[in-house]
Design a protein around this motif. Structure first.
Motif, mmCIF file in Angstrom:
data_model
loop_
_atom_site.group_PDB
_atom_site.id
_atom_site.type_symbol
_atom_site.label_atom_id
_atom_site.label_comp_id
_atom_site.label_asym_id
_atom_site.label_seq_id
_atom_site.Cartn_x
_atom_site.Cartn_y
_atom_site.Cartn_z
ATOM 1 N N HIS A 58 75.931 9.600 37.242
ATOM 2 C CA HIS A 58 77.094 10.303 36.714
ATOM 3 C C HIS A 58 78.244 10.409 37.704
ATOM 4 O O HIS A 58 79.398 10.519 37.293
ATOM 5 C CB HIS A 58 76.686 11.686 36.214
ATOM 6 N N SER A 115 74.223 4.262 28.339
ATOM 7 C CA SER A 115 75.041 4.979 27.365
ATOM 8 C C SER A 115 74.342 5.060 26.020
ATOM 9 O O SER A 115 74.811 5.730 25.114
ATOM 10 C CB SER A 115 76.401 4.286 27.209
ATOM 11 N N THR A 117 70.934 5.879 25.532
ATOM 12 C CA THR A 117 69.683 6.636 25.446
ATOM 13 C C THR A 117 69.750 7.927 26.243
ATOM 14 O O THR A 117 70.501 8.041 27.210
ATOM 15 C CB THR A 117 68.493 5.791 25.940
ATOM 16 N N ALA A 118 68.951 8.877 25.802
ATOM 17 C CA ALA A 118 68.799 10.114 26.561
ATOM 18 C C ALA A 118 67.327 10.368 26.868
ATOM 19 O O ALA A 118 66.958 11.418 27.348
ATOM 20 C CB ALA A 118 69.390 11.288 25.783
ATOM 21 N N GLU A 199 75.679 21.879 44.443
ATOM 22 C CA GLU A 199 74.263 21.533 44.317
ATOM 23 C C GLU A 199 73.736 21.264 45.723
ATOM 24 O O GLU A 199 73.648 20.118 46.170
ATOM 25 C CB GLU A 199 74.091 20.331 43.400
ATOM 26 N N PHE A 339 86.063 15.516 34.745
ATOM 27 C CA PHE A 339 85.219 14.943 33.710
ATOM 28 C C PHE A 339 83.968 15.768 33.479
ATOM 29 O O PHE A 339 83.131 15.421 32.667
ATOM 30 C CB PHE A 339 84.836 13.509 34.064
ATOM 31 N N TYR B 123 85.714 9.526 29.026
ATOM 32 C CA TYR B 123 85.231 10.769 29.620
ATOM 33 C C TYR B 123 86.208 11.921 29.420
ATOM 34 O O TYR B 123 85.972 13.018 29.887
ATOM 35 C CB TYR B 123 84.929 10.565 31.108
ATOM 36 N N ALA B 441 70.695 17.360 22.293
ATOM 37 C CA ALA B 441 69.838 16.802 23.336
ATOM 38 C C ALA B 441 69.750 15.284 23.276
ATOM 39 O O ALA B 441 69.490 14.629 24.270
ATOM 40 C CB ALA B 441 68.439 17.408 23.233
ATOM 41 N N GLU B 442 69.964 14.707 22.098
ATOM 42 C CA GLU B 442 69.790 13.257 21.967
ATOM 43 C C GLU B 442 71.049 12.491 22.328
ATOM 44 O O GLU B 442 71.058 11.266 22.324
ATOM 45 C CB GLU B 442 69.374 12.919 20.527
ATOM 46 N N ASP B 443 72.137 13.182 22.568
ATOM 47 C CA ASP B 443 73.401 12.506 22.831
ATOM 48 C C ASP B 443 73.490 12.103 24.294
ATOM 49 O O ASP B 443 73.531 12.956 25.175
ATOM 50 C CB ASP B 443 74.565 13.432 22.472
ATOM 51 N N PRO B 444 73.506 10.790 24.582
ATOM 52 C CA PRO B 444 73.549 10.360 25.978
ATOM 53 C C PRO B 444 74.761 10.893 26.738
ATOM 54 O O PRO B 444 74.682 11.127 27.943
ATOM 55 C CB PRO B 444 73.606 8.839 25.872
ATOM 56 N N LEU B 445 75.864 11.125 26.040
ATOM 57 C CA LEU B 445 77.043 11.619 26.742
ATOM 58 C C LEU B 445 76.871 13.065 27.188
ATOM 59 O O LEU B 445 77.567 13.541 28.059
ATOM 60 C CB LEU B 445 78.279 11.508 25.848
ATOM 61 N N GLU B 446 75.960 13.766 26.534
ATOM 62 C CA GLU B 446 75.769 15.174 26.871
ATOM 63 C C GLU B 446 74.645 15.361 27.885
ATOM 64 O O GLU B 446 74.374 16.471 28.302
ATOM 65 C CB GLU B 446 75.409 15.953 25.594
ATOM 66 N N ARG B 447 73.986 14.250 28.234
ATOM 67 C CA ARG B 447 72.752 14.345 28.976
ATOM 68 C C ARG B 447 72.932 15.006 30.337
ATOM 69 O O ARG B 447 72.129 15.826 30.752
ATOM 70 C CB ARG B 447 72.184 12.944 29.159
ATOM 71 N N ASN B 448 74.021 14.668 30.988
ATOM 72 C CA ASN B 448 74.226 15.133 32.355
ATOM 73 C C ASN B 448 74.120 16.638 32.455
ATOM 74 O O ASN B 448 73.355 17.180 33.247
ATOM 75 C CB ASN B 448 75.601 14.670 32.826
ATOM 76 N N ASN B 449 74.867 17.312 31.589
ATOM 77 C CA ASN B 449 74.881 18.768 31.613
ATOM 78 C C ASN B 449 73.502 19.354 31.404
ATOM 79 O O ASN B 449 73.095 20.278 32.077
ATOM 80 C CB ASN B 449 75.778 19.254 30.487
ATOM 81 N N ASP B 451 70.548 17.977 31.835
ATOM 82 C CA ASP B 451 69.613 17.767 32.923
ATOM 83 C C ASP B 451 69.888 18.750 34.051
ATOM 84 O O ASP B 451 68.971 19.270 34.668
ATOM 85 C CB ASP B 451 69.719 16.331 33.443
ATOM 86 N N ARG B 452 71.158 18.963 34.286
ATOM 87 C CA ARG B 452 71.494 19.899 35.361
ATOM 88 C C ARG B 452 70.958 21.283 35.033
ATOM 89 O O ARG B 452 70.440 21.984 35.885
ATOM 90 C CB ARG B 452 72.997 19.955 35.551
ATOM 91 N N LEU B 454 68.459 21.983 32.928
ATOM 92 C CA LEU B 454 67.000 21.948 32.917
ATOM 93 C C LEU B 454 66.436 22.072 34.319
ATOM 94 O O LEU B 454 65.440 22.751 34.561
ATOM 95 C CB LEU B 454 66.510 20.633 32.317
ATOM 96 N N LEU B 455 67.090 21.393 35.240
ATOM 97 C CA LEU B 455 66.567 21.365 36.598
ATOM 98 C C LEU B 455 67.050 22.547 37.413
ATOM 99 O O LEU B 455 66.613 22.749 38.537
ATOM 100 C CB LEU B 455 67.012 20.075 37.289
ATOM 101 N N VAL B 457 69.804 22.810 38.781
ATOM 102 C CA VAL B 457 70.606 22.411 39.951
ATOM 103 C C VAL B 457 72.089 22.627 39.671
ATOM 104 O O VAL B 457 72.471 22.824 38.549
ATOM 105 C CB VAL B 457 70.370 20.947 40.347
#
Lengths: 427, 457
Positions: A58, A115, A117-118, A199, A339, B123, B441-449, B451-452, B454-455, B457
């Motif tokens: 990212h 882009s 998969t999650a 972080e 972003f 983005y 949860a299934e949206d790859p564009l939303e994944r970053n947030n 995961d952060r 969840l972890l 961090v």
């Protein structure tokens, strides 16, 4: 300084930027792979590995394509301004160029696949399969630099040895250095990015990686001196006894400074001095080798005619005027965390006209007039000015037809017609 | 003009040509998306700005993700093409880089601009106000146009070279601006490609929704997502017929041997007939349908105009006839079919204010995407194969340009495998993106947030 020197300076600047920015991208891929290969026994360890991979993805995602284009810049300016050198390089060094290309394919595909998969399992597979290629491109491009620097690419169509030109001590040294440098730049960069997100743990992880790779890079550089002495003596002399010493000095100083800054956790400044260390190396190499591009071809001999050089410089100038503000916007957004997902409050109320519908009759008439104009001026008339009018007429016709068709309105008309109609769709 | 070399160092000519053709074929669909998709997405976003209808925004965001993935793949396939310029054709680059290279240098900047704004647009959905976000699409559309302008300017120069003089294999008196932009071939080639890109991207984007309609999925979402790209492609299709005719007339005057190959015309003829279908062998078309005088009429707007035949040049200077000819007929056949489909659509829109109801229409609409891309590739086959044996028309042959490096077969094998992988990856991504919900949860564009979070961090 001659006119024919200016494009090569632009090429070297492009090369430095590609090494710093694109190198950090490949380095991020290297760290993704390393974190996958490090066995994690606990759930926490797996979580950390995942965090590293996600962060590496990212932090680069929004800018990797822009970073990557510096390579295109280097190629196109070289083949326009120094065509004879480009033909010789690309043909003799076809094999490492192929390797570099394969690495770039895998890297780009990894971004594209990510882009889609999650799912963690799929992400792990993508990172494993595709990041593996992150070693390939810096290594291959490094061997090419080694080949040029050790004077193994003569001018002409594939005139050099297809294998030993890039598989030799100097090339291997440069290749290894390129890989380690990429990993190092990425680690500094990712530490800074993690630090910006507060972080701390992640920043610490990349700090350790930065320190380790910095030491390795220094060791390779030192070990390289006897190699250069034996294998590429002219380069060795140019670097340590000639004008290249300036670059070597800058690089050494900036490298040591970076080490100190990373130790002190001042990542933002470390990022700049790390970049400076790379710039120093490229400057040193260029000064050590000048005025030769290839052993039997000087910059002056390889240069294109003056008209072309001026044209390229104009193009570069115009490009800079457009590009730098755009890049500034991109990196500005990116470095300020623009972003990162923000509360949706920034989305303002949308001004609307309620999707007002206009009479389509005018659009239809304009479209028909445009079509007739196009037919007359493009198909039946012959002079170029008539063709220009014809093309413009067809453009008007296309836009007017689009207004008349009004696709979004049509979609809703279609919906209304289905509710009226007795037979359901697809029946 | 030296005779083409058939022996000697040109041993890898065939492999190099095929690899070049393969690489181009792999890249060209992504060019079309790079040109047309930003405009199509911006159109939907503009409708959102005008109406405030959230569904438009949803569709625009969905297509943005497709655009990002396809742009990423297009960036790497395009890079490979630029490598191949030097890997495969070093003498072409060495001799003429100073004449045409400028086009690629400016194209590099266009690509740069597009890459920057793709990053910002993709983005930036949550960052900017809708109006500003819409504005960030405009540089993408602009760069898509200038990029194709630059690449086509180089191709047009290869077809119709000027702006330099040659002495013992070295160019002098070089005028790069005139070579690239003062070329009558540029404009028709450019517009033909640019409009074709909208057909390819529009029909392909509409394809999954046409299939959805055939399977009974036809909610408002599918209706909009089908109608917008399909309308754009349908408007382009009939116009492309007129533009194509313009291109063909230019080929008739500037590259008569290419036209002769396209038509399989062995001998220079007055009042030449046009042959549909069939196969060229021994100087004639077998099993073709001849329409008297039509070729003269189409090419020169005169029933008895003289059309140059293949016999005007020695055999060594003739392109492969059947490949050129069949490619041309494929392009024209599909193009005509697409224009008919478009007229059907436009007529029903005009008369009944809805889409056609027939199952056949949606079957044809679903086939239009693959059809359009086939026609586009066939068209490029005509341009490039029909130019043979020349790389720079009447100046340098491909045999003189090709590399002497023995690595060509290896490159061919490795890159072929890579293109298979890319094709599989592209299909996989598009299928996944079509299914993945937006947000959550299934949206790859939303994944970053997530995961952060969840972890922790």
């Amino acid at each position: 300084m001659h006119l024919y020197d200016l494009p090569i300076i632009a090429v070297l600047i492009g090369l430095a930027l590609y090494t710093i920015l694109g190198g950090a991208d490949f380095g991020a891929g290297i760290w993704q792979l390393v974190s996958l290969l490090t066995p994690a026994s606990s759930a926490e360890g797996r979580g950390r590995s995942r965090a590293i991979r996600e962060h590496a993805h990212h932090a680069i995602g929004p800018v990797w394509e822009a970073n990557h284009v510096w390579l295109i810049f280097v190629l196109t300016v070289t083949w326009t301004a120094y065509p004879a050198a480009f033909g010789a390089l690309a043909s003799t060094l076809a094999v490492p160029l192929l390797f570099a290309g394969v690495g770039i394919i895998f890297r780009g595909t990894a971004y594209a696949l990510r882009s889609g998969t999650a799912q963690r399992r799929e992400l792990r597979i993508i990172d494993g399969l595709f990041s593996a290629a992150s070693f390939l491109t810096p290594f291959a491009l490094g061997t090419m630099v080694g080949a040029i620097a050790s004077g193994r690419v003569p001018k002409g169509n594939a005139a050099g040895n297809l294998i030993s030109s890039w598989l030799n001590p100097t090339s291997l040294l440069a290749g290894a250095l390129a890989v380690v440098l990429s990993a190092y730049l990425a680690a500094v960069y990712l530490a800074a990015d993690a630090d910006r997100h507060d972080e701390t743990e992640l920043a610490g992880a990349f700090r350790r990686r930065a320190l380790v790779t910095a030491v390795i890079a220094g060791a390779i550089a030192l070990a390289g001196l006897p190699v250069l002495h034996a294998d590429a003596h002219r380069l060795y002399v140019g670097l340590l006894e000639g004008p290249g010493l300036v670059g070597v000095g800058i690089s050494l100083l900036a490298g040591v400074t970076t080490l100190g800054l990373v130790l002190a956790r001042r990542y933002g400044q470390a990022r700049i001095s790390a970049a400076l260390a790379v710039v120093g190396m490229i400057v040193g190499w260029a000064l050590a080798q000048q005025p030769r591009l290839l052993p039997d071809l000087t910059v002056a001999q390889a240069a294109a005619p003056t008209t072309t050089l001026i044209a390229v410089l104009i193009a570069i100038g115009m490009g800079i005027v457009i590009l730098f503000p755009s890049l500034g916007l991109l990196f500005g957004l990116f470095l300020r965390g623009g972003f990162d997902d923000q509360p949706l409050a920034v989305i303002l109320a949308v001004p609307t006209d309620g999707g007002r519908t206009r009479s389509a009759t005018v659009s239809v008439r304009v479209a028909i007039a445009g079509l007739l104009g196009g037919l007359g001026f493009l198909t039946f008339a012959n002079p170029p000015w008539a063709h220009t009018i014809g093309v413009i007429s067809l453009g008007v016709c296309a836009l007017a037809t689009l207004a008349a068709v009004n696709p979004t309105e049509l979609a809703d008309l279609e919906g209304a017609s289905i509710t009226e109609s007795p037979s359901p769709p697809g029946a | 003009m030296n005779p083409p070399t058939t022996a000697g160092h040109a041993v890898y000519l065939k492999a190099a040509s095929q690899l070049q053709a393969l690489s181009f074929t792999a890249h060209v669909p992504f060019i079309c998306f790079g040109i047309a998709l930003p405009a199509i997405v911006a159109y939907v976003e503009w409708r959102y700005l005008r109406t405030g209808d959230e569904l438009y925004r949803t569709i625009a965001r969905r297509w943005t993700r497709i655009m990002a993935a396809l742009f990423a793949i297009g960036a790497v396939t395009g890079t490979i093409l630029s490598f191949e310029m030097g890997m495969l054709w070093p003498s072409f680059m060495s001799t003429f880089g100073s004449v045409f290279g400028l086009g690629f240098a400016i194209e590099g900047f266009s690509f740069f601009l597009e890459a920057i704004f793709v990053g910002i647009y993709v983005y930036g959905w949550k960052r900017f106000s809708p109006r500003v976000h819409f504005l960030t699409a405009l540089p993408m559309i602009f760069a898509g146009f200038t990029g194709s302008l630059m690449v086509i300017s180089v191709n047009a120069w290869m077809q119709h070279p000027s702006g330099f003089r040659l002495h013992h294999g070295h160019v002098y008196d070089v005028h790069p601006w005139a070579a690239l932009f003062g070329n009558s071939f540029l404009w028709n080639e450019l517009i033909h490609m640019y409009v074709g890109a909208f057909m390819v991207a529009g029909f392909l984007l509409a394809m999954p929704y046409a299939i959805g309609r055939l399977r009974g999925r036809w909610s408002r979402y599918e209706r909009i997502a089908f109608t917008v790209p399909f309308s754009i492609a349908a408007i382009a299709s009939p116009l492309e017929v007129l533009i194509g005719d313009w291109v063909a007339r230019d080929v008739a005057t500037e590259q008569p041997i290419k036209l002769a190959a396209i038509e399989g015309l062995a001998k220079t003829t007055r009042g030449a007939p046009e042959h549909l279908l069939g196969w060229y062998t021994n100087g004639q078309i077998k099993f073709g349908i001849a329409i008297p005088h039509l070729l003269s009429l189409l090419a020169f707007h005169s029933f008895n105009a003289k059309v140059t035949g293949l016999d005007a040049v020695p055999v060594a200077y003739r392109p492969p006839i059947n490949i050129t000819r069949i490619s041309f007929q494929t392009m024209v056949g599909i193009g005509t079919g697409l224009a008919v489909l478009a007229m059907w659509f436009l007529w029903v829109r005009y008369r009944h204010r809805r889409l056609p109801r027939q199952r056949l229409f949606f079957l044809a609409a679903a086939a239009a995407g693959p059809g359009a891309i086939t026609a586009l590739i066939a068209g490029w086959m005509v341009t490039e194969v029909g130019r043979q044996p020349w790389v720079v028309y009447h100046v340098m042959t491909t045999a003189q340009a090709v590399t002497r490096a023995g690595s060509v077969p290896v490159s061919y094998g490795v890159l072929s495998a890579a293109y298979v992988m890319i094709a599989i990856a592209a299909v996989w991504i598009l299928r996944r993106l079509a299914r993945a919900p937006l947000g959550g949860a299934e949206d790859p564009l939303e994944r970053n947030n997530q995961d952060r979070q969840l972890l922790g961090v």
